[in-house]
Every structure is written in structure tokens, then in C-alpha cells.
Design an enzyme around this catalytic site. Structure first.
Site, mmCIF file in Angstrom:
data_model
loop_
_atom_site.group_PDB
_atom_site.id
_atom_site.type_symbol
_atom_site.label_atom_id
_atom_site.label_comp_id
_atom_site.label_asym_id
_atom_site.label_seq_id
_atom_site.Cartn_x
_atom_site.Cartn_y
_atom_site.Cartn_z
ATOM 1 N N THR A 27 0.869 -1.177 0.000
ATOM 2 C CA THR A 27 0.000 0.000 0.000
ATOM 3 C C THR A 27 0.907 1.229 0.000
ATOM 4 O O THR A 27 2.108 1.119 0.235
ATOM 5 C CB THR A 27 -0.877 0.044 1.274
ATOM 6 O OG1 THR A 27 -0.015 0.067 2.412
ATOM 7 C CG2 THR A 27 -1.783 -1.165 1.362
ATOM 8 N N VAL A 58 3.236 -1.415 4.866
ATOM 9 C CA VAL A 58 2.491 -0.212 5.269
ATOM 10 C C VAL A 58 3.486 0.943 5.357
ATOM 11 O O VAL A 58 4.526 0.829 6.026
ATOM 12 C CB VAL A 58 1.796 -0.413 6.642
ATOM 13 C CG1 VAL A 58 0.891 0.769 6.948
ATOM 14 C CG2 VAL A 58 1.007 -1.717 6.686
ATOM 15 N N ILE A 84 7.465 -2.476 7.249
ATOM 16 C CA ILE A 84 7.394 -1.011 7.311
ATOM 17 C C ILE A 84 8.009 -0.432 6.034
ATOM 18 O O ILE A 84 9.180 -0.672 5.730
ATOM 19 C CB ILE A 84 8.142 -0.468 8.567
ATOM 20 C CG1 ILE A 84 7.710 -1.226 9.839
ATOM 21 C CG2 ILE A 84 7.937 1.035 8.704
ATOM 22 C CD1 ILE A 84 6.231 -1.127 10.175
ATOM 23 N N LYS A 85 7.167 0.304 5.338
ATOM 24 C CA LYS A 85 7.607 0.875 4.056
ATOM 25 C C LYS A 85 8.133 2.285 4.307
ATOM 26 O O LYS A 85 7.426 3.130 4.884
ATOM 27 C CB LYS A 85 6.411 0.896 3.114
ATOM 28 C CG LYS A 85 6.759 0.920 1.655
ATOM 29 C CD LYS A 85 5.479 0.700 0.857
ATOM 30 C CE LYS A 85 5.689 0.793 -0.612
ATOM 31 N NZ LYS A 85 4.414 0.848 -1.316
ATOM 32 N N ILE A 86 9.345 2.518 3.873
ATOM 33 C CA ILE A 86 10.047 3.762 4.212
ATOM 34 C C ILE A 86 10.622 4.384 2.943
ATOM 35 O O ILE A 86 11.239 3.678 2.136
ATOM 36 C CB ILE A 86 11.172 3.443 5.230
ATOM 37 C CG1 ILE A 86 10.512 2.917 6.512
ATOM 38 C CG2 ILE A 86 12.088 4.622 5.473
ATOM 39 C CD1 ILE A 86 11.436 2.721 7.679
#
Ligand code: E4P
Length: 219
Positions: A27, A58, A84-86
């Protein structure tokens, strides 16, 4: 190459994952913003997680390391398997390194070159998302960026997984698989386009008609 669906639409995600060949969801804030604004983001992400039963990335929206780490804590409190999307910015790389030390999976997004991917992998990223469609959009060769990355990965045997992202059509999916991307995250519409072939439909129609004919002849 694994296939993820790049979406925040629960109905599309449920349908795509029900087909049995999708193993994750990515996402991003823009995808979430397309959904009904009355939806609670946490509830939506949890519903997505429940229907996928696999990878869910996310994305954080802070641009400073502390803020990113605080958001990561919050997302992980929703469900501990979250990735965790960074974003690929200096503060993001520091956050990735900190999360990697705690064995928390990260997906570094907004990478447009193999070098960015390599840097993210060195920071400890679990996944690096290389966007090809957006490169094509500006008249650059997006597939080349994926090919450059897979070549580097082969030479150096890097652990991070390459996610081919920002795909626009089925030919992108084919080219990413040929280039050796580990994962392609594909918009729902493109996934559905990949399922369709007129000869499959025509062939099934003929098989069913012949089966019916045979049954009628038998009796
Ligand atoms: C990746 O994880 C992103 O969500 C995505 O692929 C962005 O693609 P776009 O260029 O279609 O927005």
C-alpha cells in the site's frame, strides 16, 4: 517471481488473494487516499492483513527518523508481521538501519536506480522497491533499472529482495520476471489483464460445447 497486489482497495485485494497466486499486498498513502475517507486506516490495514495472510507493506508518512520509528512502532502494534515501508531519503535510511537491528522487516520505496537499491540493501532493507512505470513515464527505461539491480544482486548475492513496483501493464510483469526481480507488485487492474487471453476463453467455449455434444450423444 512472487506476485503482490499494489492496492488499498479491500474488495480488489480480497478478490486477488482469493485466486491463490498473490502472496502479498503493498500500500502507499496515495492508494489509501483513493479509498472511502470515512474508513479508519488502522481497521482497513487490519482487514487487508486478514485477507492476505502474507506480506503487507504499510508506509510511514514522517520525513524524520524519529517520526518514522514512532510510526513503525504504531503499525507493529496493529500487527507484528507488518513490513514497514520507508521512503528512500537519508532520514529513511537511518530508520531502516535502526529497524533492521531489531529484525523488523522494511521495504524501501521510491527507489529509481539500482544504486539506490544497493544503498537501501546496505542500510539493512529487507525489500527494495524499484519503480519502473514512473521512469517510463518520463521517457527513461524503467526495465533497465530492474535489470541493473538484478545484475548487481547476482554479482554480490545480496539478501534484500527486489520488488519491481509501479507496473503499468502485463508486459512489465513479463519483463520483470525475465529480469529476475524477486517480486512484482502489480495493480489489481493489471493483474486481471494478465489473467485474460482470448484463446483461453475461445478454447474453453469449444471444450464445453464438445462436452455437451458428447453428453447429448450418450443419451
Ligand atoms: C510501490 O510499492 C508503490 O505502491 C507503487 O508501485 C507505486 O506505483 P505508481 O507509480 O503506479 O503510483
Amino acid at each position: 517471481m512472487q506476485l503482490y497486489v499494489d492496492s488499498a482497495n479491500l474488495k480488489d485485494i480480497k478478490h486477488a488473494t482469493s485466486l491463490g497466486f498473490v502472496s502479498g499486498v503493498t500500500t502507499n498513502p496515495s492508494l489509501l487516499a483513493k479509498e472511502d475517507p470515512s474508513l479508519d486506516i488502522k481497521e482497513l490495514i487490519l482487514d487487508i492483513h486478514k485477507s492476505v495472510g502474507g506480506h503487507v507493506s504499510v508506509e510511514v508518512v514522517s520525513t524524520d527518523t524519529d517520526g518514522m520509528l514512532r510510526e513503525a512502532d504504531e503499525i507493529l502494534s496493529w500487527f507484528p508481521e507488518a513490513t514497514i515501508k520507508i521512503p528512500f531519503i537519508p532520514a529513511g535510511l537511518t530508520a531502516v538501519a535502526a529497524l533492521s537491528k531489531q529484525n523488523i522487516p522494511t521495504n524501501v520505496t521510491l527507489c529509481f536506480t539500482a544504486i539506490q537499491g544497493l544503498i537501501a540493501a546496505n542500510a539493512g532493507a529487507t525489500y527494495v522497491s524499484i519503480f519502473l512505470g514512473r521512469l517510463d513515464d518520463i521517457g527513461t527505461d524503467g526495465i533497465q533499472a530492474i535489470e541493473d539491480a538484478t545484475e548487481i544482486w547476482d554479482v554480490h548475492q545480496l539478501d534484500a529482495q527486489i520488488i519491481a513496483a509501479s507496473l503499468r501493464h502485463p508486459m512489465h510483469v513479463l519483463a520483470c520476471a525475465q529480469a529476475g526481480a524477486h517480486i512484482a507488485t502489480v495493480p489489481y487492474k493489471v493483474l486481471m489483464q494478465c489473467l485474460n487471453h482470448p484463446l483461453t476463453d475461445k478454447g474453453l467455449e469449444a471444450f464445453l460445447a464438445d462436452a455437451k455434444k458428447m453428453q447429448a450423444q450418450k443419451g
